[in-house]
Design an enzyme around this catalytic site. Structure first.
Site, PDB file in Angstrom:
ATOM      1  N   GLY A  26     -53.016   2.181  -8.024  1.00  0.00           N
ATOM      2  CA  GLY A  26     -52.066   2.681  -9.002  1.00  0.00           C
ATOM      3  C   GLY A  26     -52.434   4.050  -9.539  1.00  0.00           C
ATOM      4  O   GLY A  26     -53.550   4.530  -9.352  1.00  0.00           O
ATOM      5  N   ASN A  27     -51.455   4.671 -10.202  1.00  0.00           N
ATOM      6  CA  ASN A  27     -51.681   5.968 -10.815  1.00  0.00           C
ATOM      7  C   ASN A  27     -50.641   6.234 -11.884  1.00  0.00           C
ATOM      8  O   ASN A  27     -49.561   5.638 -11.871  1.00  0.00           O
ATOM      9  CB  ASN A  27     -51.728   7.097  -9.777  1.00  0.00           C
ATOM     10  CG  ASN A  27     -50.750   6.892  -8.653  1.00  0.00           C
ATOM     11  OD1 ASN A  27     -49.561   7.086  -8.835  1.00  0.00           O
ATOM     12  ND2 ASN A  27     -51.236   6.480  -7.502  1.00  0.00           N
ATOM     13  N   THR A  41     -58.289  10.124  -8.326  1.00  0.00           N
ATOM     14  CA  THR A  41     -58.357   9.260  -7.154  1.00  0.00           C
ATOM     15  C   THR A  41     -59.648   8.445  -7.199  1.00  0.00           C
ATOM     16  O   THR A  41     -60.646   8.866  -7.799  1.00  0.00           O
ATOM     17  CB  THR A  41     -58.267  10.093  -5.855  1.00  0.00           C
ATOM     18  OG1 THR A  41     -58.043   9.215  -4.761  1.00  0.00           O
ATOM     19  CG2 THR A  41     -59.513  10.922  -5.604  1.00  0.00           C
ATOM     20  N   SER A  70     -54.459  10.417  -4.977  1.00  0.00           N
ATOM     21  CA  SER A  70     -53.970  10.743  -3.633  1.00  0.00           C
ATOM     22  C   SER A  70     -52.448  10.801  -3.585  1.00  0.00           C
ATOM     23  O   SER A  70     -51.867  11.336  -2.647  1.00  0.00           O
ATOM     24  CB  SER A  70     -54.487   9.715  -2.616  1.00  0.00           C
ATOM     25  OG  SER A  70     -54.009   8.421  -2.948  1.00  0.00           O
ATOM     26  N   GLU A  71     -51.796  10.264  -4.607  1.00  0.00           N
ATOM     27  CA  GLU A  71     -50.326  10.287  -4.677  1.00  0.00           C
ATOM     28  C   GLU A  71     -49.800  11.461  -5.508  1.00  0.00           C
ATOM     29  O   GLU A  71     -48.646  11.466  -5.901  1.00  0.00           O
ATOM     30  CB  GLU A  71     -49.805   8.977  -5.274  1.00  0.00           C
ATOM     31  CG  GLU A  71     -50.205   7.730  -4.523  1.00  0.00           C
ATOM     32  CD  GLU A  71     -49.535   7.567  -3.177  1.00  0.00           C
ATOM     33  OE1 GLU A  71     -48.855   8.510  -2.707  1.00  0.00           O
ATOM     34  OE2 GLU A  71     -49.697   6.497  -2.581  1.00  0.00           O
ATOM     35  N   HIS A  92     -48.977  -1.545  -8.373  1.00  0.00           N
ATOM     36  CA  HIS A  92     -49.007  -2.467  -7.239  1.00  0.00           C
ATOM     37  C   HIS A  92     -48.957  -3.874  -7.809  1.00  0.00           C
ATOM     38  O   HIS A  92     -49.736  -4.744  -7.416  1.00  0.00           O
ATOM     39  CB  HIS A  92     -50.257  -2.253  -6.396  1.00  0.00           C
ATOM     40  CG  HIS A  92     -50.352  -0.889  -5.789  1.00  0.00           C
ATOM     41  ND1 HIS A  92     -51.516  -0.399  -5.249  1.00  0.00           N
ATOM     42  CD2 HIS A  92     -49.442   0.098  -5.639  1.00  0.00           C
ATOM     43  CE1 HIS A  92     -51.311   0.823  -4.792  1.00  0.00           C
ATOM     44  NE2 HIS A  92     -50.063   1.145  -5.026  1.00  0.00           N
TER      45      HIS A  92
END
Length: 191
Positions: A26-27, A41, A70-71, A92
């Site tokens: 997640g982010n 990350t 990374s997103e 997620h």
């Protein structure tokens, strides 16, 4: 800016504690003018510190120490397409992500905001962290505030972090309710 970064930490902790993300998944990000603050990350959202949050510009240039999620490109593409979006929560969460891995679509319920179709919008699978996912997600979101990423997870957006987080919680509860409904409807009658 410290207060704004603390909001990202608070939301990150809350979605972790609610089980919407686990491990290092997640982010979360927020836009402050032309600067995006985003979670790093390979770090759990459960124990972030102010120094962990990474600042980037809208071109993806890193303005502080650390490595952004990374997103990051997915977040940037959404911000570029949606001037009304100032916060993104990517989870997620188990039930909603379960739908993302199945052939069942999540039905829209009242309270979702800008979703006009009977089902939540979704996009086909693209490898996480890629430019293809960033482009597909920003286009697939359209004017909606929720997007299901096939075989991946959920994106919730809003004008502020609290509302984006509340939407992520609502999506997960909706998925849970629909899962229970499917199970009950498919179970044989027990008398």
């Amino acid at each position: 800016m410290k207060k704004n970064i603390q909001q990202i930490i608070n939301v990150s902790n809350e979605i972790y504690n609610k089980g919407l993300v686990s491990g290092k998944s997640g982010n979360v990000s927020a836009r402050f003018g032309n600067v995006i603050a985003i979670t790093p990350t390979l770090k759990s959202l459960s124990d972030l510190k102010q120094k962990d949050i990474v600042l980037v510009d809208l071109k993806g240039n890193v303005l502080t120490e650390g490595k952004p999620s990374s997103e990051v490109n997915m977040h940037l593409e959404i911000y570029k397409k949606r001037s009304d979006v100032n916060a993104i929560v990517h989870t997620h969460s188990p039930y909603a992500t379960g739908f993302a891995f199945s052939d069942k679509k999540l039905k829209r319920l009242e309270g979702f905001g800008k979703i006009k179709e009977p089902y939540l919008p979704f996009i086909e699978y693209e490898k996480p962290g890629t430019d293809e996912l960033a482009k597909s997600a920003s286009e697939g979101l359209g004017e909606s505030d929720v997007l299901i990423l096939k075989n991946h997870g959920v994106i919730c957006v809003n004008e502020n972090l609290k509302e984006a987080m509340l939407l992520a919680v609502f999506v997960e509860e909706t998925a849970k309710t629909q899962f229970i409904s499917y199970m009950l409807n498919s179970a044989e009658d027990i008398d």
